[in-house]
Design an enzyme around this catalytic site. Structure first.
Site, PDB file in Angstrom:
ATOM      1  N   ARG A 137      22.927  31.338  66.785  1.00  6.78           N
ATOM      2  CA  ARG A 137      24.066  30.897  67.594  1.00  6.78           C
ATOM      3  C   ARG A 137      24.881  29.915  66.767  1.00  6.78           C
ATOM      4  O   ARG A 137      24.375  29.292  65.828  1.00  6.78           O
ATOM      5  CB  ARG A 137      23.587  30.221  68.879  1.00  6.78           C
ATOM      6  CG  ARG A 137      22.771  31.138  69.801  1.00  6.78           C
ATOM      7  CD  ARG A 137      22.272  30.383  71.029  1.00  6.78           C
ATOM      8  NE  ARG A 137      21.521  31.257  71.927  1.00  6.78           N
ATOM      9  CZ  ARG A 137      20.211  31.467  71.863  1.00  6.78           C
ATOM     10  NH1 ARG A 137      19.500  30.862  70.911  1.00  6.78           N
ATOM     11  NH2 ARG A 137      19.607  32.262  72.724  1.00  6.78           N
ATOM     12  N   LYS A 162      18.191  27.396  72.211  1.00  5.25           N
ATOM     13  CA  LYS A 162      18.454  27.476  73.643  1.00  5.25           C
ATOM     14  C   LYS A 162      17.135  27.429  74.406  1.00  5.25           C
ATOM     15  O   LYS A 162      16.184  28.128  74.063  1.00  5.25           O
ATOM     16  CB  LYS A 162      19.209  28.770  73.964  1.00  5.25           C
ATOM     17  CG  LYS A 162      19.786  28.815  75.360  1.00  5.25           C
ATOM     18  CD  LYS A 162      20.663  30.042  75.525  1.00  5.25           C
ATOM     19  CE  LYS A 162      21.294  30.092  76.903  1.00  5.25           C
ATOM     20  NZ  LYS A 162      22.159  31.283  77.066  1.00  5.25           N
ATOM     21  N   HIS A 268      30.454  34.061  68.345  1.00  3.98           N
ATOM     22  CA  HIS A 268      29.234  34.547  69.006  1.00  3.98           C
ATOM     23  C   HIS A 268      29.143  36.072  68.949  1.00  3.98           C
ATOM     24  O   HIS A 268      28.050  36.635  69.044  1.00  3.98           O
ATOM     25  CB  HIS A 268      29.205  34.074  70.458  1.00  3.98           C
ATOM     26  CG  HIS A 268      27.847  34.155  71.092  1.00  3.98           C
ATOM     27  ND1 HIS A 268      26.807  33.320  70.717  1.00  3.98           N
ATOM     28  CD2 HIS A 268      27.347  34.974  72.052  1.00  3.98           C
ATOM     29  CE1 HIS A 268      25.733  33.610  71.432  1.00  3.98           C
ATOM     30  NE2 HIS A 268      26.033  34.622  72.245  1.00  3.98           N
ATOM     31  N   ARG A 271      26.705  37.378  66.457  1.00  2.00           N
ATOM     32  CA  ARG A 271      25.298  37.442  66.893  1.00  2.00           C
ATOM     33  C   ARG A 271      25.049  38.750  67.640  1.00  2.00           C
ATOM     34  O   ARG A 271      24.033  39.412  67.416  1.00  2.00           O
ATOM     35  CB  ARG A 271      24.997  36.232  67.779  1.00  2.00           C
ATOM     36  CG  ARG A 271      23.610  36.225  68.426  1.00  2.00           C
ATOM     37  CD  ARG A 271      23.402  34.907  69.167  1.00  2.00           C
ATOM     38  NE  ARG A 271      22.387  34.983  70.198  1.00  2.00           N
ATOM     39  CZ  ARG A 271      21.078  34.741  70.008  1.00  2.00           C
ATOM     40  NH1 ARG A 271      20.650  34.448  68.788  1.00  2.00           N
ATOM     41  NH2 ARG A 271      20.219  34.796  70.988  1.00  2.00           N
ATOM     42  N   HIS A 294      15.063  35.590  72.496  1.00  2.00           N
ATOM     43  CA  HIS A 294      15.141  35.923  73.916  1.00  2.00           C
ATOM     44  C   HIS A 294      13.760  35.812  74.559  1.00  2.00           C
ATOM     45  O   HIS A 294      12.783  36.318  74.012  1.00  2.00           O
ATOM     46  CB  HIS A 294      15.659  37.352  74.113  1.00  2.00           C
ATOM     47  CG  HIS A 294      17.113  37.505  73.801  1.00  2.00           C
ATOM     48  ND1 HIS A 294      17.696  38.726  73.533  1.00  2.00           N
ATOM     49  CD2 HIS A 294      18.112  36.588  73.718  1.00  2.00           C
ATOM     50  CE1 HIS A 294      18.987  38.549  73.304  1.00  2.00           C
ATOM     51  NE2 HIS A 294      19.261  37.259  73.403  1.00  2.00           N
ATOM     52  N   TYR A 303      21.767  45.370  74.415  1.00  2.00           N
ATOM     53  CA  TYR A 303      22.402  45.866  73.189  1.00  2.00           C
ATOM     54  C   TYR A 303      22.209  47.364  73.006  1.00  2.00           C
ATOM     55  O   TYR A 303      22.945  47.991  72.247  1.00  2.00           O
ATOM     56  CB  TYR A 303      21.881  45.107  71.971  1.00  2.00           C
ATOM     57  CG  TYR A 303      22.223  43.643  72.014  1.00  2.00           C
ATOM     58  CD1 TYR A 303      23.536  43.210  71.888  1.00  2.00           C
ATOM     59  CD2 TYR A 303      21.248  42.677  72.215  1.00  2.00           C
ATOM     60  CE1 TYR A 303      23.874  41.865  71.952  1.00  2.00           C
ATOM     61  CE2 TYR A 303      21.563  41.325  72.279  1.00  2.00           C
ATOM     62  CZ  TYR A 303      22.873  40.938  72.150  1.00  2.00           C
ATOM     63  OH  TYR A 303      23.200  39.600  72.225  1.00  2.00           O
TER      64      TYR A 303
END
Length: 320
Positions: A137, A162, A268, A271, A294, A303
């Site tokens: 990120r 995150k 972003h 990414r 994730h 994706y």
């Protein structure tokens, strides 16, 4: 006066106690101020579910904010009531969160990524290349420290990503030499600062107390430091922070416009492109999940819906 801290000061203290970021602190304080202002400066202890719902409805109807912004405001108010005011009110769990629409991420093709990167130079090119080459990120790149780059293993250790999670991602071979050159420039700047009696950086949590000399040590320096000194909003100390992410965002926007790409691409997007292109090349989705950090593979699976031939590889009858 009884000397009790003001409400916003109590809010800031609890946020820092929970090790939330300075951005979360600013955002939560702003939402609490807006909530109180919306209800003519009544104290939150005098209000309840009806007032919270009215405020959130006003955000959605009059100000037309997105569902994620509305939920951010709700999170700030829930934090205020639960963590600051310590009010265990039954209505807290009943406040309805806005349903976030499921959006497919914007993804650039390999050729489009190459076109955009060709418009960037120097540090900006290196930052954008790291975003695409490692899936980091933007703020993870901005906060990258010297000690977290492992050239021997070609890995980057991402600290406090995150959700306050650490993870490891790849360092592309193509970026090894440019990143070494970047760190050489930063080290020369750091030596000059040390000679001038400066050279310290921000350390998270209580590390500065635990390791008093660490802020001046080379391993803790930012890989992408700011051009000038600034005042730390929490400690009030004057020192060099990491580079401003807005500079990258503005340069990226100009690069996208320069090559005539009509997609609403931001840094972003690189990414998203990293993940999509790995899956296109046949990479295992679990591996991609770990590289992205994730918690749930369902997040990574989005994706698969933006691959060249779609998640199911369906061919249109018109193309037969």
């Amino acid at each position: 006066m009884d000397g009790k801290p003001k409400l916003l000061d109590q809010l800031r203290d609890q946020i820092r106690l929970k090790h939330y970021s300075i951005r979360t602190e600013h955002v939560y304080c702003e939402w609490v101020k807006q909530f109180i202002r919306f209800h003519q400066y009544r104290h939150p202890t005098e209000m309840g579910a009806a007032e919270v719902e009215a405020f959130l409805s006003d955000l959605a109807v009059r100000r037309n904010v997105s569902a994620s912004t509305q939920n951010q405001a709700l999170a700030a108010l829930l934090f205020l009531y639960k963590q600051v005011l310590r009010l265990d009110l039954p209505w807290l769990g009943e406040v309805v969160r806005a349903k976030k629409p499921v959006r497919l991420p914007v993804v650039l093709s390999v050729a489009e990524v190459q076109q955009v990167l060709s418009q960037l130079q120097g540090e900006l090119w290196l930052i954008a290349s790291l975003l695409y080459g490692s899936g980091m990120r933007l703020m993870e790149v901005m906060r990258l420290r010297v000690k977290d780059v492992d050239f021997a293993r070609r890995e980057i250790l991402i600290r406090d990503g995150k959700g306050m999670k650490d993870r490891v991602t790849m360092l592309p071979q193509r970026l090894v030499q440019p990143l070494k050159q970047q760190l050489a420039v930063v080290r020369a700047l750091h030596r000059v600062e040390l000679e001038a009696g400066r050279g310290d950086v921000y350390l998270p949590f209580a590390l500065e107390k635990k390791y008093p000399s660490a802020p001046w040590e080379w391993p803790w320096q930012y890989a992408f430091p700011a051009a000038g000194l600034s005042v730390d909003p929490r400690s009030g100390k004057v020192r060099r922070h990491h580079a401003d992410e807005k500079r990258v965002q503005r340069a990226f926007k100009r690069a996208v416009q320069a090559v005539g790409i009509c997609k609403l691409a931001t840094p972003h997007t690189l990414r998203h492109s990293f993940a999509t292109h790995l899956l296109e090349s046949g990479q295992d989705i679990r591996t991609v999940q770990e590289l992205l950090g994730h918690a749930d593979v369902k997040t990574t699976m989005i994706y698969t819906h933006v691959l060249n031939r779609g998640g199911l590889g369906v061919v249109s009858p018109l193309d037969r």
